[in-house]
Design a protein around this motif. Structure first.
Motif, PDB file in Angstrom:
ATOM      1  N   ALA A   1      -4.425   3.206  -7.554  1.00  0.00           N
ATOM      2  CA  ALA A   1      -5.786   2.928  -8.011  1.00  0.00           C
ATOM      3  C   ALA A   1      -5.832   1.666  -8.862  1.00  0.00           C
ATOM      4  CB  ALA A   1      -6.322   4.124  -8.796  1.00  0.00           C
TER       5      ALA A   1
ATOM      6  N   ARG B   1      -5.353  -1.413  -6.501  1.00  0.00           N
ATOM      7  CA  ARG B   1      -6.591  -1.673  -5.753  1.00  0.00           C
ATOM      8  C   ARG B   1      -7.642  -2.305  -6.658  1.00  0.00           C
ATOM      9  NH1 ARG B   1     -11.344   1.095  -4.224  1.00  0.00           N
ATOM     10  NH2 ARG B   1     -11.905   0.865  -2.008  1.00  0.00           N
ATOM     11  N   ALA B   2      -7.773  -1.780  -7.865  1.00  0.00           N
ATOM     12  CA  ALA B   2      -8.742  -2.319  -8.818  1.00  0.00           C
ATOM     13  C   ALA B   2      -8.399  -3.757  -9.199  1.00  0.00           C
ATOM     14  CB  ALA B   2      -8.787  -1.443 -10.069  1.00  0.00           C
TER      15      ALA B   2
ATOM     16  N   LEU C   1      -9.567  -6.038  -6.355  1.00  0.00           N
ATOM     17  CA  LEU C   1     -11.027  -6.167  -6.379  1.00  0.00           C
ATOM     18  C   LEU C   1     -11.486  -7.035  -7.548  1.00  0.00           C
ATOM     19  CD1 LEU C   1     -12.008  -2.483  -5.544  1.00  0.00           C
ATOM     20  CD2 LEU C   1     -12.306  -4.465  -4.049  1.00  0.00           C
ATOM     21  N   ARG C   2     -10.852  -6.867  -8.688  1.00  0.00           N
ATOM     22  CA  ARG C   2     -11.209  -7.666  -9.857  1.00  0.00           C
ATOM     23  C   ARG C   2     -10.903  -9.141  -9.622  1.00  0.00           C
ATOM     24  NH1 ARG C   2      -8.922  -4.723 -13.111  1.00  0.00           N
ATOM     25  NH2 ARG C   2      -6.902  -5.767 -13.281  1.00  0.00           N
TER      26      ARG C   2
ATOM     27  N   GLY D   1     -19.544  -1.129  -4.188  1.00  0.00           N
ATOM     28  CA  GLY D   1     -19.522  -0.878  -5.621  1.00  0.00           C
ATOM     29  C   GLY D   1     -20.800  -1.328  -6.296  1.00  0.00           C
TER      30      GLY D   1
END
Length: 212
Positions: free
Chosen positions: A14, A17-18, A21-22, A69
């Protein structure tokens, strides 16, 4: 706890993945989608190129995830108005304030998708699907207030479609670049248009009419 513990592995996945994306969101603050590459993106994260494909099929999939999101944030902020919980005018005001907050944070993502859409069929489909996902729910909500006599009679779907696309255009213009507009300025403009369109009657009278 060992390195192979499922909970620890899930938490690490997690976080990874974050981080991807960030990094993509930060990239779009200064650059268009056409300049994004998997290699360049992963260099920002300090992770390998192969790691990207553990979480996303391609860059389009990454952008779809980012947009989902954004959509989630908008829907969460508009929940009370869309669900007809509370006073219509007050909950609409809260919804638009939440919309502006989301746009201020993620305007660069909206700009990346909308700018790339005209020359990229897949992005065009993603963008149009994103916009259309709000049309039916907003149209249904307008119809509920029309039934109460709070909103004038008109075909709600074209109006919902117009208001939603106006919102997107305004958020992109105001927050799609590092030189962001003031949130209150943008909110004031949106409120004036939405309220004058949906609740043009005297606000106090409209709220009294809505009360049981």
């Amino acid at each position: 706890m060992t390195p192979t513990d499922p909970q620890q592995a899930s938490s690490k996945a997690a976080l990874t993945r974050a981080a991807i994306l960030r990094a993509a969101g930060e990239f779009f603050e200064e650059n268009p989608f056409r300049d994004l590459t998997v290699g360049g993106l992963m260099r920002q994260t300090g992770l390998s190129r192969a790691t990207f494909y553990l979480y996303f099929n391609d860059l389009h999939g990454l952008l779809e995830t980012l947009l989902e999101g954004v959509k989630g944030g908008i829907v969460e902020g508009a929940h009370k108005w869309l669900s007809n919980e509370g006073e219509s005018i007050a909950t609409l005001q809260d919804s638009l304030r939440a919309l502006v907050d989301v746009g201020h944070t993620h305007g660069a993502i909206l700009r990346a998708v909308s700018d790339g859409a005209p020359t990229d069929a897949r992005l065009e489909n993603v963008w149009q699907s994103f916009l259309a996902s709000f049309d039916e729910v907003v149209s249904a909500r307008i119809a509920q207030d029309q039934a109460k006599g709070l909103t004038p009679e008109f075909d709600p779907l074209p109006v919902a479609r117009t208001l939603n696309r106006m919102d997107a255009a305004i958020l992109i213009h105001a927050f799609g670049s590092p030189q962001k507009k003031e949130k209150e300025e943008v909110l004031t403009a949106l409120l004036r248009i939405w309220l004058s369109t949906l609740y043009p009657f005297d606000a106090k009278a409209a709220l009294q009419k809505e009360s049981p």
